[in-house]
Design an enzyme around this catalytic site. Structure first.
Site, mmCIF file in Angstrom:
data_model
loop_
_atom_site.group_PDB
_atom_site.id
_atom_site.type_symbol
_atom_site.label_atom_id
_atom_site.label_comp_id
_atom_site.label_asym_id
_atom_site.label_seq_id
_atom_site.Cartn_x
_atom_site.Cartn_y
_atom_site.Cartn_z
ATOM 1 N N CYS A 76 -20.764 15.972 9.827
ATOM 2 C CA CYS A 76 -21.477 14.732 9.510
ATOM 3 C C CYS A 76 -21.307 14.449 8.016
ATOM 4 C CB CYS A 76 -22.954 14.913 9.857
ATOM 5 S SG CYS A 76 -23.978 13.489 9.429
ATOM 6 N N CYS A 186 -17.365 8.290 8.527
ATOM 7 C CA CYS A 186 -18.491 8.719 9.366
ATOM 8 C C CYS A 186 -17.880 9.223 10.650
ATOM 9 C CB CYS A 186 -19.421 7.539 9.646
ATOM 10 S SG CYS A 186 -20.647 7.838 10.959
HETATM 11 N N1 DGL Z 1 -21.975 10.877 12.030
HETATM 12 C C1 DGL Z 1 -22.642 10.782 10.789
HETATM 13 C C2 DGL Z 1 -21.681 10.760 9.602
HETATM 14 O O1 DGL Z 1 -20.599 11.302 9.694
HETATM 15 C C3 DGL Z 1 -23.802 9.879 10.560
HETATM 16 C C4 DGL Z 1 -24.263 8.856 11.519
HETATM 17 C C5 DGL Z 1 -25.735 8.578 11.313
HETATM 18 O O2 DGL Z 1 -26.517 9.343 11.863
HETATM 19 O O3 DGL Z 1 -26.074 7.635 10.585
HETATM 20 O O4 DGL Z 1 -21.977 10.240 8.564
#
Ligand code: DGL
Length: 264
Positions: A76, A186
């Site tokens: 993440c 993301c």
């Molecule tokens: N998948 C996450 C990232 O790589 C974040 C998505 C979220 O929860 O806002 O930033």
């Protein structure tokens, strides 16, 4: 402390975006076992305060280490931006974190105009500022926050009209600026890579970071003599209600995966 090499590798994200990273990890390291944790109850991370993400990240990493893991992948960008340093300070696990691919994008661009799609929290972070300062100061970085996109991908589906409308709004400024490389900053966004490409002129490159994260994990495991010892097992858990995410997991992964509840 030496960790048995037959423990699984723990991977976590705010939700199911990290499955795009997990896919790359399993392709590179098919013999490893993985425990994937989706912190769905707190999705989206992208709108949450840094202090919350630090506390949550440290709590999750500690609980994953106690559950039994030989390494941790923070799948993440938002959690990395807000909490990677705090997590590293609080756990002894070898850690691989993920950040937007600004460095490879700087090597690839010809126009000198690079788009970055990411959450508000990632783009506002000091870490992202440092990343751009170190690798892309000479470039025009068009950083586009995408509030609501990760959540809509999970709740409405990657091909839904709601996601389409958000992409129309978030991709248009990149097209107007003339980017020739777009960083998917993301881990949810690779699920909509094709839809992003359709909205861009032909020839614009999209960069995601699953592959480099997998290579880094392999290096780290090898250096710690932790490679191998598994049999390709995969467990998926959520802090939310398993029945609520199960259908989305299956759709994104392309086959049925049992989902259990797990509380860090
Ligand atoms: N998948 C996450 C990232 O790589 C974040 C998505 C979220 O929860 O806002 O930033």
């Amino acid at each position: 402390m030496t960790r048995p090499h037959n423990l699984p590798i723990a991977v976590f994200d705010s939700g199911l975006g990290g499955l795009t990273v997990l896919h790359a990890l399993r392709s590179r390291l098919p013999q490893e076992d993985f425990f994937y944790f989706a912190d769905t109850r707190f999705l989206p991370y992208g709108d949450r305060p840094e202090v919350f993400l630090k506390e949550r990240g440290v709590l999750i990493a500690g609980a994953l280490a106690r559950r039994g893991a030989k390494a941790l992948v923070i799948a993440c960008n938002t959690a990395t931006a807000a909490a990677a340093e705090a997590i590293r300070a609080a756990t002894e696990l070898p850690i691989v974190a993920i950040e937007p691919g600004v460095k490879p994008a700087a090597a690839l661009t010809r126009s000198g105009v690079v788009g970055v799609l990411a959450t508000t929290r990632t783009l506002d972070s000091e870490r992202f500022g440092r990343l751009v300062g170190n690798h892309a100061n000479h470039l025009n970085i068009v950083a586009q926050a995408c509030p609501g996109l990760a959540e809509a991908i999970e709740t409405e589906g990657p091909a839904s009209p709601a996601v389409g409308l958000l992409l129309d709004a978030f991709v248009a400024p990149l097209v107007a600026a003339g980017v020739d490389v777009v960083v998917l900053g993301c881990t949810h966004y690779p699920w909509v890579a094709e839809a992003i490409s359709r909205r861009m002129p032909a020839g614009v490159a999209l960069l995601d970071t699953g592959e480099p994260v997998a290579r880094q994990l392999e290096r780290l495991l090898s250096a710690g003599r932790l490679l191998g010892g598994g049999s390709g097992q995969l467990k998926v858990a959520t802090s939310g209600a398993p029945h609520a995410v199960s259908a989305t997991v299956d759709r994104l992964w392309g086959r049925h995966l049992p989902v259990e509840h797990w509380e860090p």
